[in-house]
Design a protein around this motif. Structure first.
Motif, PDB file in Angstrom:
ATOM      1  N   PRO A   6       0.816  -1.233   0.000  1.00 25.06           N
ATOM      2  CA  PRO A   6       0.000   0.000   0.000  1.00 25.06           C
ATOM      3  C   PRO A   6       0.841   1.272   0.000  1.00 25.06           C
ATOM      4  N   GLU A   7       1.931   1.286   0.769  1.00 25.45           N
ATOM      5  CA  GLU A   7       2.813   2.453   0.781  1.00 25.45           C
ATOM      6  C   GLU A   7       3.533   2.593  -0.558  1.00 25.45           C
ATOM      7  N   ALA A   8       3.888   1.468  -1.173  1.00 25.62           N
ATOM      8  CA  ALA A   8       4.527   1.517  -2.491  1.00 25.62           C
ATOM      9  C   ALA A   8       3.579   2.146  -3.509  1.00 25.62           C
ATOM     10  N   TYR A   9       2.320   1.759  -3.465  1.00 25.25           N
ATOM     11  CA  TYR A   9       1.339   2.324  -4.399  1.00 25.25           C
ATOM     12  C   TYR A   9       1.182   3.826  -4.176  1.00 25.25           C
ATOM     13  N   ARG A  10       1.211   4.252  -2.916  1.00 25.47           N
ATOM     14  CA  ARG A  10       1.092   5.676  -2.617  1.00 25.47           C
ATOM     15  C   ARG A  10       2.266   6.453  -3.211  1.00 25.47           C
ATOM     16  N   ARG A  11       3.458   5.906  -3.088  1.00 29.23           N
ATOM     17  CA  ARG A  11       4.642   6.594  -3.617  1.00 29.23           C
ATOM     18  C   ARG A  11       4.632   6.630  -5.142  1.00 29.23           C
ATOM     19  N   ILE A  12       4.221   5.520  -5.759  1.00 28.45           N
ATOM     20  CA  ILE A  12       4.147   5.497  -7.217  1.00 28.45           C
ATOM     21  C   ILE A  12       3.129   6.515  -7.716  1.00 28.45           C
ATOM     22  N   GLN A  13       1.973   6.565  -7.053  1.00 30.39           N
ATOM     23  CA  GLN A  13       0.949   7.540  -7.454  1.00 30.39           C
ATOM     24  C   GLN A  13       1.448   8.968  -7.258  1.00 30.39           C
ATOM     25  N   ALA A  14       2.183   9.205  -6.178  1.00 32.67           N
ATOM     26  CA  ALA A  14       2.746  10.529  -5.930  1.00 32.67           C
ATOM     27  C   ALA A  14       3.717  10.918  -7.039  1.00 32.67           C
TER      28      ALA A  14
ATOM     29  N   GLY B  98       1.373  -4.693  -9.301  1.00 32.61           N
ATOM     30  CA  GLY B  98       0.214  -4.557  -8.430  1.00 32.61           C
ATOM     31  C   GLY B  98      -0.431  -3.198  -8.553  1.00 32.61           C
ATOM     32  N   TYR B  99       0.394  -2.159  -8.650  1.00 32.77           N
ATOM     33  CA  TYR B  99      -0.132  -0.795  -8.809  1.00 32.77           C
ATOM     34  C   TYR B  99      -0.935  -0.671 -10.102  1.00 32.77           C
ATOM     35  N   LEU B 100      -0.397  -1.164 -11.208  1.00 33.51           N
ATOM     36  CA  LEU B 100      -1.084  -1.042 -12.496  1.00 33.51           C
ATOM     37  C   LEU B 100      -2.382  -1.846 -12.516  1.00 33.51           C
ATOM     38  N   LYS B 101      -2.403  -2.952 -11.781  1.00 33.14           N
ATOM     39  CA  LYS B 101      -3.641  -3.739 -11.703  1.00 33.14           C
ATOM     40  C   LYS B 101      -4.723  -2.980 -10.939  1.00 33.14           C
ATOM     41  N   ASN B 102      -4.312  -2.259  -9.902  1.00 34.88           N
ATOM     42  CA  ASN B 102      -5.277  -1.590  -9.022  1.00 34.88           C
ATOM     43  C   ASN B 102      -5.553  -0.136  -9.381  1.00 34.88           C
ATOM     44  N   HIS B 103      -4.763   0.446 -10.278  1.00 32.66           N
ATOM     45  CA  HIS B 103      -4.933   1.853 -10.646  1.00 32.66           C
ATOM     46  C   HIS B 103      -4.994   1.971 -12.166  1.00 32.66           C
ATOM     47  N   ILE B 104      -6.181   2.146 -12.676  1.00 32.98           N
ATOM     48  CA  ILE B 104      -6.350   2.273 -14.124  1.00 32.98           C
ATOM     49  C   ILE B 104      -5.848   3.640 -14.570  1.00 32.98           C
ATOM     50  N   ASN B 105      -4.899   3.650 -15.496  1.00 31.01           N
ATOM     51  CA  ASN B 105      -4.333   4.900 -16.001  1.00 31.01           C
ATOM     52  C   ASN B 105      -4.034   4.735 -17.490  1.00 31.01           C
ATOM     53  N   PRO B 106      -4.908   5.272 -18.351  1.00 29.85           N
ATOM     54  CA  PRO B 106      -4.713   5.105 -19.798  1.00 29.85           C
ATOM     55  C   PRO B 106      -3.472   5.810 -20.336  1.00 29.85           C
TER      56      PRO B 106
ATOM     57  N   ILE C 179      -3.996  -6.685 -16.336  1.00 26.46           N
ATOM     58  CA  ILE C 179      -3.600  -5.402 -16.922  1.00 26.46           C
ATOM     59  C   ILE C 179      -3.688  -5.458 -18.444  1.00 26.46           C
ATOM     60  N   LEU C 180      -3.134  -6.508 -19.042  1.00 22.85           N
ATOM     61  CA  LEU C 180      -3.111  -6.633 -20.494  1.00 22.85           C
ATOM     62  C   LEU C 180      -4.496  -6.879 -21.081  1.00 22.85           C
ATOM     63  N   SER C 181      -5.363  -7.550 -20.341  1.00 23.54           N
ATOM     64  CA  SER C 181      -6.729  -7.781 -20.810  1.00 23.54           C
ATOM     65  C   SER C 181      -7.532  -6.487 -20.810  1.00 23.54           C
TER      66      SER C 181
ATOM     67  N   LEU D 120      -1.279  -1.488 -24.081  1.00 21.29           N
ATOM     68  CA  LEU D 120      -0.122  -1.424 -23.188  1.00 21.29           C
ATOM     69  C   LEU D 120       0.956  -2.407 -23.624  1.00 21.29           C
ATOM     70  N   LYS D 121       2.218  -1.966 -23.563  1.00 19.91           N
ATOM     71  CA  LYS D 121       3.350  -2.832 -23.857  1.00 19.91           C
ATOM     72  C   LYS D 121       3.975  -3.305 -22.544  1.00 19.91           C
ATOM     73  N   VAL D 122       4.272  -4.595 -22.463  1.00 18.57           N
ATOM     74  CA  VAL D 122       4.946  -5.154 -21.288  1.00 18.57           C
ATOM     75  C   VAL D 122       6.174  -5.920 -21.746  1.00 18.57           C
ATOM     76  N   LEU D 123       7.319  -5.569 -21.179  1.00 20.03           N
ATOM     77  CA  LEU D 123       8.573  -6.251 -21.484  1.00 20.03           C
ATOM     78  C   LEU D 123       9.031  -7.003 -20.240  1.00 20.03           C
ATOM     79  N   ASP D 124       9.130  -8.308 -20.352  1.00 23.76           N
ATOM     80  CA  ASP D 124       9.480  -9.192 -19.238  1.00 23.76           C
ATOM     81  C   ASP D 124      10.903  -9.716 -19.473  1.00 23.76           C
ATOM     82  N   ILE D 125      11.881  -9.161 -18.744  1.00 21.48           N
ATOM     83  CA  ILE D 125      13.285  -9.518 -18.929  1.00 21.48           C
ATOM     84  C   ILE D 125      13.753 -10.379 -17.752  1.00 21.48           C
TER      85      ILE D 125
END
Length: 238
Positions: free
Chosen positions: A96-104, A132-140, A167-169, A174-179
């Motif tokens: 939850p704190e990580a999501y807050r910082r990302i949103q900030a 987790g943030y992208l799943k819970n926070h829709i941002n086009p 997220i992808l559905s 959205l582009k996702v690169l998994d390295i």
């Protein structure tokens, strides 16, 4: 008389400085320790999130933020994540704190720099937290997410496979690169990135998803800086 005036001046100066220091921080000052490079008139921002045991200018994110800024001219904002060394279950309490910082970070780039297109880049736990943030926070406005050494634990927001699938559905553009790497390190857990990546193979059915193996790379991609940089830059240019 002069001594009295000097004393009064000191009192006023102290009072004013106290008032200023007690004012709530805004903009970039409101973020915890971070590293920012100004992209000038660019409307694209890149938010980077580090792994456990690292910092906003540490392994991987430190060099990537500089390369992206230099080559593409984007705003790059690497933020300090609330992660500590420990089991995945212990990390979950920090999400939850990580999501807050990302949103900030998103908000400050939008308000202070007029950014309207975002990329997210994460390593290890930082990448998990972004998923987790992208799943819970829709941002086009989010154009892409690159995760390095992502793990795929079974519970809730820790499950990157489920997170990315949702997220992808929801956002087909959205582009996702998994390295990931296939080489173990000093500790046993460093050799498991390819096993976690295997769990995400099914996501290849999404046109925006791409997996890339960096051969002979450990979890921290030691000695693979140039290869990692080129992968990320070419993916962002595509």
């Amino acid at each position: 008389m002069k001594k009295n005036l000097m004393l009064i001046g000191l009192v006023i100066s102290f009072f004013l400085s106290a008032c200023v220091s007690n004012q709530p921080k805004t903009g970039f000052d409101a973020l915890p320790f971070h590293q920012y490079l100004d992209g000038g008139s660019s409307d694209t921002g890149v938010i980077l999130c580090h792994d456990q045991g690292q910092t906003a200018n540490g392994v991987i994110v430190g060099s990537l933020r500089k390369s992206i800024h230099k080559d593409l001219g984007y705003h790059t904002l690497s933020i300090m994540m609330p992660v500590k060394n420990g089991s995945p279950e212990k990390q979950l309490a920090n999400y939850p704190e990580a999501y807050r910082r990302i949103q900030a970070a998103v908000d400050v780039l939008q308000k202070e720099k007029a950014v309207d297109t975002y990329y997210f880049i994460g390593h290890g736990v930082g990448a998990n937290m972004i998923s987790g943030y992208l799943k819970n926070h829709i941002n086009p406005s989010v154009k892409g997410f690159a995760g390095m050494g992502m793990r795929g634990f079974p519970d809730g927001d820790l499950n990157t496979t489920q997170n990315l699938g949702k997220i992808l559905s929801r956002n087909t553009s959205l582009k996702v690169l998994d390295i990931y790497g296939d080489k173990g390190g000093r500790f046993i857990y460093l050799s498991k990135d390819n096993a976690h990546a295997e769990r995400r193979r099914g996501l290849n059915s999404h046109k925006g998803f791409k997996q890339v193996l960096v051969e002979e790379a450990n979890h921290n991609f030691t000695g693979k800086d140039a290869e990692l940089r080129d992968l990320i830059l070419n993916w962002m240019k595509d």
